[in-house]
Design a protein around this motif. Structure first.
Motif, PDB file in Angstrom:
ATOM      1  N   LYS A 503       0.835  -1.211   0.000  1.00 45.82           N
ATOM      2  CA  LYS A 503       0.000   0.000   0.000  1.00 45.82           C
ATOM      3  C   LYS A 503       0.869   1.260   0.000  1.00 45.82           C
ATOM      4  O   LYS A 503       0.596   2.212  -0.718  1.00 45.82           O
ATOM      5  CB  LYS A 503      -0.906   0.022   1.239  1.00 45.82           C
ATOM      6  N   SER A 504       1.921   1.255   0.829  1.00 46.15           N
ATOM      7  CA  SER A 504       2.718   2.482   0.952  1.00 46.15           C
ATOM      8  C   SER A 504       3.591   2.715  -0.281  1.00 46.15           C
ATOM      9  O   SER A 504       3.886   3.856  -0.625  1.00 46.15           O
ATOM     10  CB  SER A 504       3.564   2.460   2.217  1.00 46.15           C
ATOM     11  N   LEU A 507       1.997   4.894  -2.949  1.00 48.55           N
ATOM     12  CA  LEU A 507       1.721   6.300  -2.645  1.00 48.55           C
ATOM     13  C   LEU A 507       2.734   7.220  -3.318  1.00 48.55           C
ATOM     14  O   LEU A 507       3.900   6.866  -3.457  1.00 48.55           O
ATOM     15  CB  LEU A 507       1.777   6.529  -1.125  1.00 48.55           C
ATOM     16  N   GLU A 510       4.586   9.898   1.414  1.00 47.49           N
ATOM     17  CA  GLU A 510       4.169   9.310   2.693  1.00 47.49           C
ATOM     18  C   GLU A 510       3.418  10.333   3.540  1.00 47.49           C
ATOM     19  O   GLU A 510       2.840   9.990   4.567  1.00 47.49           O
ATOM     20  CB  GLU A 510       5.384   8.790   3.468  1.00 47.49           C
ATOM     21  N   MET A 513      -1.727  12.079   1.263  1.00 44.88           N
ATOM     22  CA  MET A 513      -2.498  10.938   0.754  1.00 44.88           C
ATOM     23  C   MET A 513      -3.966  11.178   1.069  1.00 44.88           C
ATOM     24  O   MET A 513      -4.307  12.082   1.863  1.00 44.88           O
ATOM     25  CB  MET A 513      -2.009   9.637   1.381  1.00 44.88           C
ATOM     26  N   SER A 514      -4.813  10.366   0.463  1.00 41.72           N
ATOM     27  CA  SER A 514      -6.246  10.527   0.716  1.00 41.72           C
ATOM     28  C   SER A 514      -6.586  10.025   2.117  1.00 41.72           C
ATOM     29  O   SER A 514      -5.811   9.265   2.729  1.00 41.72           O
ATOM     30  CB  SER A 514      -7.044   9.741  -0.331  1.00 41.72           C
ATOM     31  N   ASP A 516      -8.892   7.900   2.894  1.00 44.94           N
ATOM     32  CA  ASP A 516      -9.074   6.434   2.843  1.00 44.94           C
ATOM     33  C   ASP A 516      -7.727   5.709   2.932  1.00 44.94           C
ATOM     34  O   ASP A 516      -7.574   4.721   3.643  1.00 44.94           O
ATOM     35  CB  ASP A 516      -9.768   6.028   1.535  1.00 44.94           C
ATOM     36  N   GLU A 517      -6.766   6.252   2.158  1.00 41.20           N
ATOM     37  CA  GLU A 517      -5.433   5.619   2.180  1.00 41.20           C
ATOM     38  C   GLU A 517      -4.813   5.735   3.572  1.00 41.20           C
ATOM     39  O   GLU A 517      -4.227   4.780   4.093  1.00 41.20           O
ATOM     40  CB  GLU A 517      -4.514   6.298   1.153  1.00 41.20           C
ATOM     41  N   ARG A 518      -4.963   6.925   4.172  1.00 43.23           N
ATOM     42  CA  ARG A 518      -4.396   7.120   5.523  1.00 43.23           C
ATOM     43  C   ARG A 518      -5.038   6.148   6.517  1.00 43.23           C
ATOM     44  O   ARG A 518      -4.359   5.542   7.354  1.00 43.23           O
ATOM     45  CB  ARG A 518      -4.608   8.569   5.970  1.00 43.23           C
ATOM     46  N   GLU A 520      -6.439   3.292   5.889  1.00 44.80           N
ATOM     47  CA  GLU A 520      -6.030   1.913   5.587  1.00 44.80           C
ATOM     48  C   GLU A 520      -4.635   1.619   6.165  1.00 44.80           C
ATOM     49  O   GLU A 520      -4.409   0.584   6.791  1.00 44.80           O
ATOM     50  CB  GLU A 520      -6.023   1.710   4.074  1.00 44.80           C
ATOM     51  N   LEU A 521      -3.728   2.577   5.960  1.00 45.15           N
ATOM     52  CA  LEU A 521      -2.369   2.403   6.508  1.00 45.15           C
ATOM     53  C   LEU A 521      -2.416   2.365   8.039  1.00 45.15           C
ATOM     54  O   LEU A 521      -1.723   1.573   8.679  1.00 45.15           O
ATOM     55  CB  LEU A 521      -1.451   3.549   6.065  1.00 45.15           C
TER      56      LEU A 521
END
Lengths: 620, 52
Positions: A503-504, A507, A510, A513-514, A516-518, A520-521
């Protein structure tokens, strides 16, 4: 690119940092000797403590010794006589010759915080042992250094001798960077009387009482322990042991060694010998009369050294003299005398100091009876006649002192063949159920060899020495369950880490990010934290699991990546290794449980091929 | 970490010719760790315990 065939003869400039005790320095010498024999082009400069420098300057194949005046420096700063700024200037001038050029190898075998800063200052193509990263955090860049940090310095018993760890660490790196070792190797000596000694020292040896000794007699050295030695055995016990040797072996004489501060103990010991009806004239008292030159010369020319755990054992083993060590219960065999045929007696009952690993005085060594020490020494010194076809138990039975074996363990060292993995191994000669800590030590050896040597003997061969008792049986069941759980957690953590990496790495940044991405991480990171907590909780169940968890923590500390994607990718690889290690522990536990099937117990006498006994008074 | 040898040539006595900060920081870390080890009597080399 393949290294050239003559690579072993090529000049290799190697700086070694060994600021530890004389004992640690002597262990390092054994490893350096082995490397120099195989790579004759090696040139060593050693940075040592002032107390070890004299010994190092007597070794002809060490090119240069640089002593660090640490004590004087620290005392000057602590007392306020030297401002820190001036002390830094002094250190800079002291270190300047070391940074004049780029070394081929830097080996930091001190394994201390201070030495890691020094290692970071010195430019070298390859660095082994502790150093510092750019942010000045501690770094253990190679596998063996991580093992050292996690296991040896974690105080966990393990079976690989420290000298073998250091040798393997250096030889493996040499082979990788400079090619195969020389096809023919020349055996090197260690201490030379002509080096590092002024003419007065040499004259002292030439005119010493030792040189004028009766050479028709067999000489045994007895190293008295310092008054500050925590687990001292007591002058009375040493005296009784000495008297037994003199009584039963008319061809033998003793030489007493020790520092001047032990002079009073030496006189007490001579009185004890007299009280036991023996002639003190058969004892040469050189306590307080030897410098390093004479001391090491004597240790190299006697047939046996009887001692506690100090550096005398290391000097004797380096010079080919056999050693009998009487040590406390928490003694580490992985730092015992190196080589073939040395004996180490440890008391079986643990004292408060052993159990708590505190600095308290060890009382346990009083469990070693002088008759035990004599029995083990007479067994060892008569090996040439019984060829170890007679068991130690049978020998003690003949002496009429069998009961004294009940309260001790007796280990004998041997150099294993290459087929068995090489290195020094200590075998317990007293048949009794295997203790959990010994089982753990065997498993850790197996794991380390698998991780860092890429080869290990099959498990069944190693298990042949395990004797399952009730306590071990109970532990095996728990280890089997916890290692299985650890394996599953490691697998899950590996998968989570791999997802985090995937996932990372997708990107652009780091930091940006969106949502949703944040999230998820964050969720993956949170899962990883929970799994790490589970590993910590499991590690409280069994010491072997604690060892794996500690090794895991050191590996995580030493991840080399900078970006999250790199770090999590590296972490997933180590989780896979952790899982494999847990599986290996589970296999060991399962195989050990198989040994617990009911079988007829062998008696002490029948456990060995020959039941014969020795004529004790004629063992020599 | 490679260090330019010239950086160590500076004199610290009067502070007029300091060495580069990273070298000075490593030297300061070295000195402080030495003091800590001698104060806590843990300078036993191999066996000295290290915090992770």
């Amino acid at each position: 690119m393949m290294p050239s065939p003559g690579a072993a003869d090529r000049k290799i400039r190697c700086v070694v940092i060994q600021l530890g005790s004389l004992t640690s320095t002597l262990q390092s010498i054994a490893a350096l000797k082995s490397a120099k024999e195989q790579y004759p082009g090696l040139e060593f400069q050693i940075i040592a403590s002032e107390s070890s420098a004299e010994a190092l300057r007597r070794i002809s194949w060490i090119d240069q010794v640089l002593a660090l005046p640490a004590q004087a420096l620290v005392e000057s700063v602590a007392s306020g006589n030297l401002r820190e700024k001036h002390a830094l200037g002094g250190l800079a001038r002291w270190a300047a010759p070391l940074v004049q050029f780029r070394w081929d190898f830097l080996v930091n075998w001190t394994y201390s915080a201070s030495s890691s800063y020094l290692a970071a200052l010195i430019p070298a193509r390859v660095k082994l042992g502790y150093t510092r990263r750019k942010d000045r955090t501690l770094s253990a860049p190679d596998g063996w250094s991580r093992y050292f940090q996690a296991i040896i310095q974690g105080g966990l018993p393990q079976n690989i001798h420290l000298t073998d760890i250091l040798s393997t660490q250096l030889l493996t790196a040499l082979q990788i960077h400079f090619g195969a070792p020389a096809t023919t190797s020349r055996s090197l000596g260690v201490f030379s009387a002509e080096l590092g000694a002024d003419s007065k020292s040499l004259a002292d040896i030439a005119h010493s009482e030792w040189v004028a000794r009766d050479r028709s007699r067999k000489w045994v050295a007895l190293q008295l322990e310092g008054a500050e030695s925590k687990p001292g055995w007591g002058v009375e016990n040493w005296g009784k042991l000495a008297a037994q040797i003199l009584r039963r072996h008319p061809t033998h004489s003793l030489v007493l060694l020790g520092r001047e501060s032990e002079s009073r103990h030496a006189l007490q010991l001579l009185s004890e010998i007299r009280r036991e009806g023996q002639d003190p004239e058969r004892v040469m008292n050189l306590v307080g009369k030897t410098d390093f030159n004479l001391w090491s010369t004597i240790l190299g020319s006697v047939s046996w050294l009887l001692t506690g755990s100090g550096p005398a054992a290391q000097v004797a083993s380096l010079t080919g003299t056999r050693v009998l060590s009487l040590v406390a219960g928490n003694y580490r065999l992985d730092s015992g005398p190196y080589g073939n045929g040395h004996y180490v007696i440890t008391p079986l009952p643990e004292c408060a100091a052993c159990a708590d690993a505190t600095e308290a005085r060890h009382e346990c060594r009083s469990a070693i009876h002088p008759d035990t020490a004599y029995g083990v020494w007479s067994y060892g010194s008569s090996e040439w006649s019984h060829l170890r076809k007679v068991s130690l138990e049978a020998h003690f039975s003949r002496l009429g002192t069998s009961r004294h074996l009940e309260s001790v363990n007796v280990h004998r060292s041997r150099v294993r063949s290459i087929d068995e993995g090489g290195g020094v191994d200590y075998e317990n000669l007293v048949a009794r159920p295997t203790a959990l800590k010994d089982w753990n030590a065997m498993v850790l050896e197996h794991l380390a060899r698998e991780l860092y040597c890429g080869w290990t003997p099959e498990i069944p061969a190693q298990l042949s020495r395990v004797r399952i008792g009730t306590d071990l049986l109970r532990s095996m069941r728990e280890i089997s369950e916890t290692s299985s759980a650890l394996s599953k957690i490691a697998a899950e953590a590996g998968r989570t880490s791999a997802r985090l990496s995937e996932k990372s790495s997708g990107l652009r940044s780091e930091n940006v990010m969106s949502i949703d991405e944040r999230m998820e991480l964050h969720a993956l990171s949170s899962d990883l934290h929970k799994l790490e907590d589970l590993i910590k909780r499991l590690s409280t169940k069994q010491p072997i699991i604690a060892a794996l968890a500690r090794l895991h923590a050191v590996m995580m500390h030493n991840l080399s990546g900078v970006q999250l994607a790199e770090l999590s990718s590296e972490a997933s690889l180590w989780y896979a290794q952790l899982g494999e290690a847990a599986d290996r522990v589970q296999t060991w536990a399962a195989r050990s449980l198989q040994l617990a099937r009911p079988v007829a117990l062998a008696t002490a006498a029948s456990a060995h091929p020959t039941k014969g006994t020795l004529p004790v008074d004629s063992v020599e | 970490m490679a260090v330019d040898p010239n950086l160590l040539q500076g004199e610290f006595n009067d502070g007029s010719e300091d060495c580069a900060p990273e070298v000075e920081q490593l030297l300061a870390g070295f000195l402080q760790a030495l003091i800590d080890e001698y104060t806590s009597e843990q300078s036993e080399g191999h066996i000295a315990r290290q915090p992770l």
